[in-house]
Design a protein around this motif. Sequence first.
Motif, PDB file in Angstrom:
ATOM      1  N   SER A 175      -3.488   4.940   5.340  1.00 54.09           N
ATOM      2  CA  SER A 175      -4.016   4.385   4.095  1.00 54.09           C
ATOM      3  C   SER A 175      -5.485   4.750   3.948  1.00 54.09           C
ATOM      4  O   SER A 175      -5.922   5.205   2.884  1.00 54.09           O
ATOM      5  CB  SER A 175      -3.846   2.862   4.075  1.00 54.09           C
ATOM      6  N   GLN A 176      -6.246   4.558   5.005  1.00 53.60           N
ATOM      7  CA  GLN A 176      -7.675   4.856   4.971  1.00 53.60           C
ATOM      8  C   GLN A 176      -7.940   6.353   4.837  1.00 53.60           C
ATOM      9  O   GLN A 176      -8.837   6.769   4.111  1.00 53.60           O
ATOM     10  CB  GLN A 176      -8.346   4.287   6.220  1.00 53.60           C
ATOM     11  N   ASN A 236      -2.487   1.350  -4.813  1.00 47.13           N
ATOM     12  CA  ASN A 236      -1.751   0.092  -4.901  1.00 47.13           C
ATOM     13  C   ASN A 236      -1.336  -0.159  -6.342  1.00 47.13           C
ATOM     14  O   ASN A 236      -0.730  -1.162  -6.645  1.00 47.13           O
ATOM     15  CB  ASN A 236      -2.536  -1.083  -4.305  1.00 47.13           C
ATOM     16  N   THR A 288      -4.184   7.263  -1.636  1.00 45.08           N
ATOM     17  CA  THR A 288      -3.771   5.882  -1.429  1.00 45.08           C
ATOM     18  C   THR A 288      -3.783   5.187  -2.783  1.00 45.08           C
ATOM     19  O   THR A 288      -4.698   5.379  -3.579  1.00 45.08           O
ATOM     20  CB  THR A 288      -4.736   5.174  -0.462  1.00 45.08           C
ATOM     21  N   LEU A 347       3.804   2.546   2.592  1.00 47.21           N
ATOM     22  CA  LEU A 347       3.385   2.566   3.982  1.00 47.21           C
ATOM     23  C   LEU A 347       3.905   1.362   4.751  1.00 47.21           C
ATOM     24  O   LEU A 347       4.001   0.259   4.225  1.00 47.21           O
ATOM     25  CB  LEU A 347       1.862   2.633   4.087  1.00 47.21           C
ATOM     26  N   VAL A 382       0.854  -1.182   0.000  1.00 47.32           N
ATOM     27  CA  VAL A 382       0.000   0.000   0.000  1.00 47.32           C
ATOM     28  C   VAL A 382       0.893   1.235   0.000  1.00 47.32           C
ATOM     29  O   VAL A 382       1.832   1.332   0.790  1.00 47.32           O
ATOM     30  CB  VAL A 382      -0.933   0.024   1.227  1.00 47.32           C
ATOM     31  N   THR A 383       0.586   2.150  -0.892  1.00 53.27           N
ATOM     32  CA  THR A 383       1.348   3.390  -0.966  1.00 53.27           C
ATOM     33  C   THR A 383       0.419   4.589  -0.833  1.00 53.27           C
ATOM     34  O   THR A 383      -0.776   4.492  -1.081  1.00 53.27           O
ATOM     35  CB  THR A 383       2.098   3.525  -2.311  1.00 53.27           C
ATOM     36  N   VAL A 384       1.000   5.700  -0.455  1.00 55.44           N
ATOM     37  CA  VAL A 384       0.345   6.991  -0.592  1.00 55.44           C
ATOM     38  C   VAL A 384       1.226   7.773  -1.554  1.00 55.44           C
ATOM     39  O   VAL A 384       2.415   7.988  -1.291  1.00 55.44           O
ATOM     40  CB  VAL A 384       0.180   7.725   0.752  1.00 55.44           C
ATOM     41  N   ALA A 390      -7.406   7.456   1.296  1.00 47.92           N
ATOM     42  CA  ALA A 390      -8.323   6.810   0.358  1.00 47.92           C
ATOM     43  C   ALA A 390      -9.673   7.534   0.297  1.00 47.92           C
ATOM     44  O   ALA A 390     -10.437   7.328  -0.637  1.00 47.92           O
ATOM     45  CB  ALA A 390      -8.546   5.355   0.749  1.00 47.92           C
TER      46      ALA A 390
END
Length: 175
Positions: A99-100, A54, A52, A91, A36-38, A103
């Motif tokens: 992440s949330q 992927n 966020t 992350l 998972v990336t930002v 998003a």
Amino acid sequence: MPERAVHQVANRQPQAASASGHHALRQAFSSFATGVTVVTVCDTLGRPRGMTANSFTSVSLAPPLILICVATQAPIWPAFAGAPTFAVNVLAAGQRELSQRFARPADDKFAGIGWQHGELGVPLIDGAAAHLECRRVREIEAGDHMILLGEVVHFAHSPAPPLVFHRGAYAALAQ
């Protein structure tokens, strides 16, 4: 002659990839576990922006290239459309809330979190497992997304385990 093992996907239900099958196709895509990336950028006013993602992958070591995908209908697209640089923040396992946060829609996703400007002026999130600061090299139209190819100019990483996403949920790596 040795027997060849034949492996079949359990409960395999072949389907055509069509507009009406988006949900099923999304489920098939979710079979692939991803980090998972930002992905971050500064907009034309210099404000930090991020999402966020992927949809990130390494492309080449020589030259050092990565790619990200951004939906052209996403509210953040205009910030990426005009930006010559961006960053990928990989992350760490303990950053699920970030992440949330990134998003979901919000006016200032950076409010109250630790971050700093990197060498290229792009936002880098504190505590990430890795930072990749990129100079935009090329963009490629791909359906409802734009693929941004970036050359990694600066990077840093830590031994922290990454945050992983699989089948619609966060997962931990077995150590």
